[in-house]
Design an enzyme around this catalytic site. Structure first.
Site, PDB file in Angstrom:
ATOM      1  N   CYS A 198       0.826  -1.214   0.000  1.00 14.09           N
ATOM      2  CA  CYS A 198       0.000   0.000   0.000  1.00 14.09           C
ATOM      3  C   CYS A 198       0.855   1.257   0.000  1.00 14.09           C
ATOM      4  O   CYS A 198       0.477   2.282  -0.580  1.00 14.09           O
ATOM      5  CB  CYS A 198      -0.937   0.003   1.197  1.00 14.09           C
ATOM      6  N   HIS A 366      -2.098   1.231   7.587  1.00 14.15           N
ATOM      7  CA  HIS A 366      -2.277   1.315   6.135  1.00 14.15           C
ATOM      8  C   HIS A 366      -1.933   2.725   5.678  1.00 14.15           C
ATOM      9  O   HIS A 366      -2.213   3.702   6.381  1.00 14.15           O
ATOM     10  CB  HIS A 366      -3.741   0.980   5.810  1.00 14.15           C
ATOM     11  N   ASN A 386      -7.611   5.912  -0.586  1.00 14.08           N
ATOM     12  CA  ASN A 386      -7.202   4.588  -0.131  1.00 14.08           C
ATOM     13  C   ASN A 386      -6.748   3.794  -1.353  1.00 14.08           C
ATOM     14  O   ASN A 386      -7.534   3.585  -2.276  1.00 14.08           O
ATOM     15  CB  ASN A 386      -8.383   3.891   0.555  1.00 14.08           C
TER      16      ASN A 386
END
Length: 847
Positions: A198, A366, A386
């Site tokens: 990520c 994250h 995201n």
């Protein structure tokens, strides 16, 4: 003649144009920005009319056109701020110019070997011939070995395939076959799927959004080959791509082929653009980065570190939950720089429970990308993305209503606006990557820190790398510390790499320091391979930067420290304040752990003699092996002999309060002579080893003094008791042969009734015979009574045998109890003789 007379006027016009450029960026209204942009264009036009140099003419002509275009955009754009503040989208990146030492060259060569591949330092842009196919045009480049996949990835892995194979049979909206491309028009929507990277995806979302906001038409990082006369990436005919990444101290060449891991399912094993399925640039950047990080099994790092590698932009980590961080400060620091394209922003969550993740709509640990910042009518919001493909389209708990931005474009799934205050509340780390072009100067030093020789003590900097930083003009100086990446031998070693911490401390002076006390600035300990220290320094100032660590693997590690500034800056290894350094090792054991100066056993502590032939400054550093031990150092004027008791008149210097992590004594202009160093722990019976560093400007001798009992036979008397009203007792002392003897009388207990009290002042004498004709052979404390907690001593005297006919030799203890005294004292005498002696029973004389 005309050229000479026009030069000052031309220079003045250019200066006014540059001022107008700055006024555009700081304008508070659209009309102010427009006026300043027009002013800049007009001054460049006037300067152009005065120049006769073709080179200057081309530059000034380009500036005229640039600012005329900018003025038109400011006038016609609703988002005039983004246009006005985009001046610094392309700045020249500074580079270190100091000549490297041979050792530094070796460090950079060592950094080229990483995870089974070679990544040489970047020399120049590759020529187009590097990307040509074979003679027949059918030989494609294949990089070996293939990158490692995790077990989960292998379960759905369908082989390595070229882009045209991955897109085979796919068509666009018009029904035309999809062909791979390296550039696209319109906004991208980059996402991860199976991979756990990520941080990488968030990083590329941040760089692409910068280009999509019109700040630069070149995507970062640049991928070669490029379209002719531009920095836009192009399809490689051979499938070979070259990247310029920054890691291990310099920009390096990373080469990959275009084969990507295909999947047996609908899940993707590489980064994709949901808006352009044939856009291969993100997946190839991802592959190149994962190559140097050990393969597709990469567990992720943080996006600040990833962007540092991908772009070379200076990383900074902001801990959002710190008491020093406020929404006003974050917004004011970042807003202008973000809209001028000088900073890339990503953000990360901390550890969240499943319930928190569900309620907040955020993923635990994250990384997210920040795509935009908006402010209107007092409302400040971040546009956050995201990067995970499986995200929901809406976050009920945090999704900000359109509010002041009703005309915002459609948001892709996983993208949402969030108020600045909510960002600080729900995220843990903000990652900033600054365009190094905001600085004019940079200087690097590459160094090795050998941590395999043992862990340094927290707060003790004797072994730490230290650097002197000097700037003539002063101003802003940034110090960036980077730990070089190392080959991952196993998952366990990878965990070791990820959980070490580094920091920078800054002191005045530019010379080496011994302890962390007195630091001007203390950087946070971060688990990233980089940390940034920002300074604002006065002109002609020199500082010491100390590299510190916690829990790094105990191996030799390479680092680079870089200084950035708007004026010339010099960085070098910090010199020592002292010429001579003597290292002595010792330990506190059951017989030498005497505790602090209030302990009766203080004199048992390790003691060292130091002999100085000339006046000198001196530094004494005590570094215990156990960081939990609170320690102390005293320097005594003692003729180099052991210290038996502590008298303030004998103390030359000490380290102050007991402290963990080491102790320091510094004394200037210490006179020649023989001194004694006593090192102690706070409490008795605290055991451990230590290192003593004695630094001076002359050669000196430092030797450990033997204990009082060394080479002697110790004999203890019975415990003698003086009851209230009794102030004198004596015991016979005999020897079979002539010997040297030292006597030490110590209090074992003193009380009034059942209440403990301090011992009564005591005098010890050695007497030959008793009565009116007795002879005093030796006495303690120069004949004075003393209540020293360490006891009273009779220093060495000669004891002969066969003196019984003359009345015998007696040890006499006499206290000051006073008439009607209520104290009951218990004393014990220790005799230290070269030969064995005997102490008889105590005889107490009544008052």
């Amino acid at each position: 003649m005309s050229r000479t007379s026009s030069a000052p006027s031309q220079k003045s016009l250019i200066s006014r144009a540059l001022k107008a450029e700055r006024d555009v960026i700081t304008a508070s209204s659209q009309s102010q920005a427009l006026d300043a942009a027009i002013d800049a264009a007009e001054h460049y036009m006037k300067a152009l009319a005065l120049t006769s140099s073709s080179k200057d003419r081309n530059v000034l002509d380009a500036k005229c056109k640039e600012w005329l275009t900018r003025a038109e955009k400011i006038k016609g754009s609703e988002d005039w701020r983004s246009v006005a503040q985009s001046r610094r989208s392309r700045l020249r990146t500074p580079a270190s110019t100091r000549k490297l030492t041979t050792r530094e060259d070796i460090i950079l060569l060592q950094g080229a070997k990483l995870n089974g591949f070679i990544f040489p330092p970047w020399k120049a842009e590759p020529s187009l011939t590097e990307f040509e196919t074979g003679t027949n045009g059918d030989v494609l480049f294949t990089d070996k070995p293939d990158l490692h996949l995790s077990n989960l990835q292998r379960d759905i892995f369908a082989g390595w395939k070229r882009p045209h194979e991955l897109l085979s049979g796919q068509v666009d909206d018009a029904g035309m076959p999809l062909n791979p491309v390296m550039t696209v028009s319109g906004n991208t929507d980059l996402v991860q799927d199976v991979l756990t990277d990520c941080s990488v995806v968030a990083s590329l979302c941040a760089t692409t959004s910068r280009s999509e906001r019109g700040l630069d038409d070149t995507l970062l990082p640049i991928v070669y080959p490029c379209i002719h006369n531009s920095m836009k990436s192009d399809i490689s005919p051979s499938g070979k791509y070259i990247f310029r990444f920054y890691f291990n101290g310099c920009f390096r060449k990373v080469v990959i082929d275009d084969r990507l891991p295909s999947s047996k399912t609908s899940r993707s094993l590489y980064m994709i653009d949901r808006n352009h399925r044939n856009f291969m640039w993100p997946a190839l950047v991802e592959k190149a980065y994962l190559k140097l990080r050990g393969g597709y099994e990469f567990p992720g790092s943080n996006s600040g570190t990833d962007l540092w590698v991908l772009t070379g932009w200076i990383p900074e980590q902001v801990f959002l939950h710190s008491d020093e961080v406020t929404a006003d400060q974050i917004w004011s620091d970042l807003f202008k720089s973000f809209h001028s394209g000088d900073v890339l922003l990503t953000i990360g969550t901390g550890k969240l429970t499943e319930r928190e993740q569900k309620e907040l709509g955020l993923v635990s640990e994250h990384d997210y990308a920040i795509l935009d910042m908006k402010e209107l009518k007092g409302r400040r919001q971040f546009l956050i993305k995201n990067p995970w493909a499986g995200t929901d389209a809406v976050y009920p708990a945090l999704f900000a209503d359109p509010g002041p931005f009703p005309n915002s474009p459609f948001l892709s799934p996983g993208t949402f606006w969030m108020d600045c205050e909510m960002v600080l509340q729900n995220f843990e780390n903000l990652y900033l990557n600054w365009n190094p072009g905001i600085f004019a100067y940079q200087e690097d030093i590459h160094f090795t820190w050998d941590l395999s020789t043992g862990k340094g003590m927290a707060g003790c900097f004797v072994k730490n790398p230290q650097f002197s930083v000097y700037t003539e003009r002063g101003g802003v100086v940034w110090l960036l510390l980077g730990r070089h990446l190392r080959t991952i031998e196993s998952r366990a070693s990878e965990e070791d790499e990820r959980f070490g911490f580094i920091s920078i401390y800054v002191f005045k002076g530019g010379k080496r320091v011994a302890l962390s006390d007195g630091a001007l600035h203390r950087g946070p300990y971060v688990d990233s391979p980089n940390t940034l220290m920002k300074l604002d320094v006065p002109p002609r100032s020199t500082y010491t930067a100390v590299v510190s660590e916690e829990s790094l693997p105990r191996v030799s590690q390479n680092f680079t420290i870089s200084a950035f500034s708007d004026s010339p800056v010099r960085i070098s290894h910090a010199p020592n304040k002292y010429i001579c350094v003597t290292k002595v090792q010792g330990s506190w054991t059951p017989t030498t752990a005497g505790g602090n100066a209030e302990s009766a056993r203080y004199s048992l502590n390790p003691q060292f003699s130091i002999v100085l032939s000339d006046p000198t400054d001196i530094s004494i550093v005590l570094e215990p092996s156990d960081q939990e031990l609170a320690t102390h150092v005293k320097l005594f004027w003692s003729g180099g002999k052991r210290i038996a008791r502590v008298r303030s008149r004998d103390i030359v210097a000490d380290s102050g309060d007991y402290r963990r992590g080491g102790s320091l004594v510094e004394k200037q202009d210490l006179d020649p002579g023989e001194y004694t160093i006593v090192v102690s722990t706070f409490a008795p019976d605290q055991y451990g080893s230590f290192t003593l560093w004695v630094s001076t400007n002359i050669t000196c001798e430092v030797t450990q003094l033997p204990s009082e009992a060394a080479g002697r036979r110790a004999v203890l008397s019975d415990i003698g008791v003086l009851l209230p009203g009794q102030d004198r007792m004596l015991a016979p002392l005999t020897t079979p042969r002539l010997t040297r003897v030292k006597l030490i009388a110590r209090s074992r207990e003193s009380r009034i009734g059942n209440r403990p009290v301090g011992p009564s002042p005591l005098l010890m004498t050695v007497e030959l015979g008793q009565g009116p004709y007795k002879e005093i052979l030796a006495t303690s404390e120069d004949g004075d009574h003393s209540d020293s907690i360490s006891g009273v001593r009779v220093e060495d005297f000669d004891l002969q045998p066969g003196l019984e006919e003359r009345g015998g030799v007696w040890i006499v203890l006499e206290r000051i109890g006073g008439p009607g005294g209520q104290v009951e004292d218990h004393f014990e005498v220790e005799a230290l003789g070269e030969e064995r002696v005997e102490i008889g029973e105590w005889i107490v004389e009544d008052a």
